[in-house]
Design a protein around this motif. Structure first.
Motif, PDB file in Angstrom:
ATOM      1  N   LEU A 132      -9.292  -8.864  17.195  1.00  0.00           N
ATOM      2  CA  LEU A 132      -8.640 -10.108  16.799  1.00  0.00           C
ATOM      3  C   LEU A 132      -8.346 -10.939  18.038  1.00  0.00           C
ATOM      4  CD1 LEU A 132      -6.082  -8.877  14.125  1.00  0.00           C
ATOM      5  CD2 LEU A 132      -8.297  -9.936  13.741  1.00  0.00           C
ATOM      6  N   CYS A 133      -8.679 -12.249  17.997  1.00  0.00           N
ATOM      7  CA  CYS A 133      -8.435 -13.112  19.149  1.00  0.00           C
ATOM      8  C   CYS A 133      -6.936 -13.262  19.366  1.00  0.00           C
ATOM      9  CB  CYS A 133      -9.099 -14.464  18.948  1.00  0.00           C
ATOM     10  SG  CYS A 133      -8.459 -15.390  17.553  1.00  0.00           S
ATOM     11  N   ASP A 134      -6.185 -13.097  18.264  1.00  0.00           N
ATOM     12  CA  ASP A 134      -4.736 -13.226  18.326  1.00  0.00           C
ATOM     13  C   ASP A 134      -4.203 -12.477  17.115  1.00  0.00           C
ATOM     14  OD1 ASP A 134      -2.562 -15.582  19.483  1.00  0.00           O
ATOM     15  OD2 ASP A 134      -2.059 -14.465  17.676  1.00  0.00           O
ATOM     16  N   LEU A 135      -3.069 -11.808  17.262  1.00  0.00           N
ATOM     17  CA  LEU A 135      -2.532 -11.060  16.122  1.00  0.00           C
ATOM     18  C   LEU A 135      -2.271 -11.981  14.942  1.00  0.00           C
ATOM     19  CD1 LEU A 135      -0.100  -8.412  17.597  1.00  0.00           C
ATOM     20  CD2 LEU A 135      -2.259  -8.049  16.415  1.00  0.00           C
ATOM     21  N   ASP A 136      -1.961 -13.249  15.250  1.00  0.00           N
ATOM     22  CA  ASP A 136      -1.663 -14.214  14.191  1.00  0.00           C
ATOM     23  C   ASP A 136      -2.886 -15.037  13.807  1.00  0.00           C
ATOM     24  OD1 ASP A 136       0.959 -13.389  14.166  1.00  0.00           O
ATOM     25  OD2 ASP A 136       1.521 -14.783  15.754  1.00  0.00           O
ATOM     26  N   CYS A 137      -4.050 -14.605  14.216  1.00  0.00           N
ATOM     27  CA  CYS A 137      -5.245 -15.407  13.929  1.00  0.00           C
ATOM     28  C   CYS A 137      -5.302 -15.715  12.432  1.00  0.00           C
ATOM     29  CB  CYS A 137      -6.508 -14.665  14.351  1.00  0.00           C
ATOM     30  SG  CYS A 137      -8.010 -15.511  13.856  1.00  0.00           S
ATOM     31  N   ALA A 138      -5.466 -17.002  12.113  1.00  0.00           N
ATOM     32  CA  ALA A 138      -5.442 -17.428  10.712  1.00  0.00           C
ATOM     33  C   ALA A 138      -6.805 -17.293  10.056  1.00  0.00           C
ATOM     34  CB  ALA A 138      -4.967 -18.865  10.636  1.00  0.00           C
ATOM     35  N   GLY A 139      -7.800 -16.859  10.802  1.00  0.00           N
ATOM     36  CA  GLY A 139      -9.121 -16.732  10.218  1.00  0.00           C
ATOM     37  C   GLY A 139      -9.871 -18.040  10.301  1.00  0.00           C
ATOM     38  N   ILE A 140     -10.925 -18.126   9.533  1.00  0.00           N
ATOM     39  CA  ILE A 140     -11.749 -19.338   9.579  1.00  0.00           C
ATOM     40  C   ILE A 140     -10.973 -20.469   8.916  1.00  0.00           C
ATOM     41  CG2 ILE A 140     -13.876 -20.401   8.773  1.00  0.00           C
ATOM     42  CD1 ILE A 140     -15.098 -17.542   8.926  1.00  0.00           C
ATOM     43  N   ILE A 141     -10.728 -21.534   9.689  1.00  0.00           N
ATOM     44  CA  ILE A 141      -9.969 -22.660   9.152  1.00  0.00           C
ATOM     45  C   ILE A 141     -10.955 -23.670   8.585  1.00  0.00           C
ATOM     46  CG2 ILE A 141      -8.400 -24.550   9.734  1.00  0.00           C
ATOM     47  CD1 ILE A 141      -7.413 -22.602  12.033  1.00  0.00           C
ATOM     48  N   PRO A 142     -10.819 -24.007   7.296  1.00  0.00           N
ATOM     49  CA  PRO A 142     -11.769 -24.963   6.713  1.00  0.00           C
ATOM     50  C   PRO A 142     -11.605 -26.319   7.382  1.00  0.00           C
ATOM     51  CG  PRO A 142      -9.997 -24.470   5.168  1.00  0.00           C
ATOM     52  CD  PRO A 142      -9.792 -23.583   6.359  1.00  0.00           C
TER      53      PRO A 142
END
Ligand SMILES: [Zn+2]
Length: 173
Positions: A132-142
């Protein structure tokens, strides 16, 4: 790092060899050289191995698929038994090996130990399972939501509601 002749290790002072590592490892792509040390100790019937090393690698985030740099810190130990492959009379004829036995590595006592291969394996094992790039990574942002033009049907519906509203306004309370 040259492969080490195992019997020579036993003749060293303290039966121990400390190898300083500052190198790029083939087939393990890193941004910086792998820096640290590998300690090989001959324990008579086994090799006692340890490695502490650091490097920076580029990983791909599992969630957003962006690449990011990760500091890989290796702190590994392993015991490799010294035994001839045919020195296992108890196992002869046994088709089934337990999982534990398969995990135990062994080398012939008069063979060679290759610190490069071992370090490569340890680095592979130390890769994070979850990248994970960041623990809070929001995933793919539309892509930012642009107000879409209302469809014709929607416009028609809106105008009818509009008329209804007008009629309702005109009705006496
Ligand atoms: Zn991410």
């Amino acid at each position: 790092m040259e492969p080490l002749h195992i019997p020579q290790l036993a003749n060293r002072q303290d039966r121990t060899l400390e190898i300083i590592v500052d190198t790029l490892i083939p087939e393990f792509e890193t941004l910086t050289p792998v820096r640290g040390k590998v300690i090989v100790k001959h324990g008579g019937t086994f090799l006692d191995l340890s490695a502490q090393a650091e490097t920076i690698i580029t990983l791909k985030c599992d969630r957003c698929l962006q690449q990011y740099n990760h500091r890989l810190v290796l702190d590994a130990t392993e015991i490799i038994w010294l035994e001839e492959p045919d020195e296992e009379p108890d196992r002869k004829g046994m088709e089934i090996r337990t999982d534990l036995e398969e995990l135990v590595d062994s080398l012939p006592p008069d063979g060679h130990f290759d610190p490069n291969v071992w370090l490569y394996e340890q680095l592979c094992l130390s890769l994070p399972l979850r990248q994970l790039c960041d623990l809070d990574c929001a995933g793919i942002i539309p892509p930012a939501e642009v107000d879409p033009e209302p469809s014709e049907a929607q416009q028609l519906l809106d105008s009818r509601w509009g008329i209804l509203g007008t009629i309702k306004d005109r009705l006496p309370e």
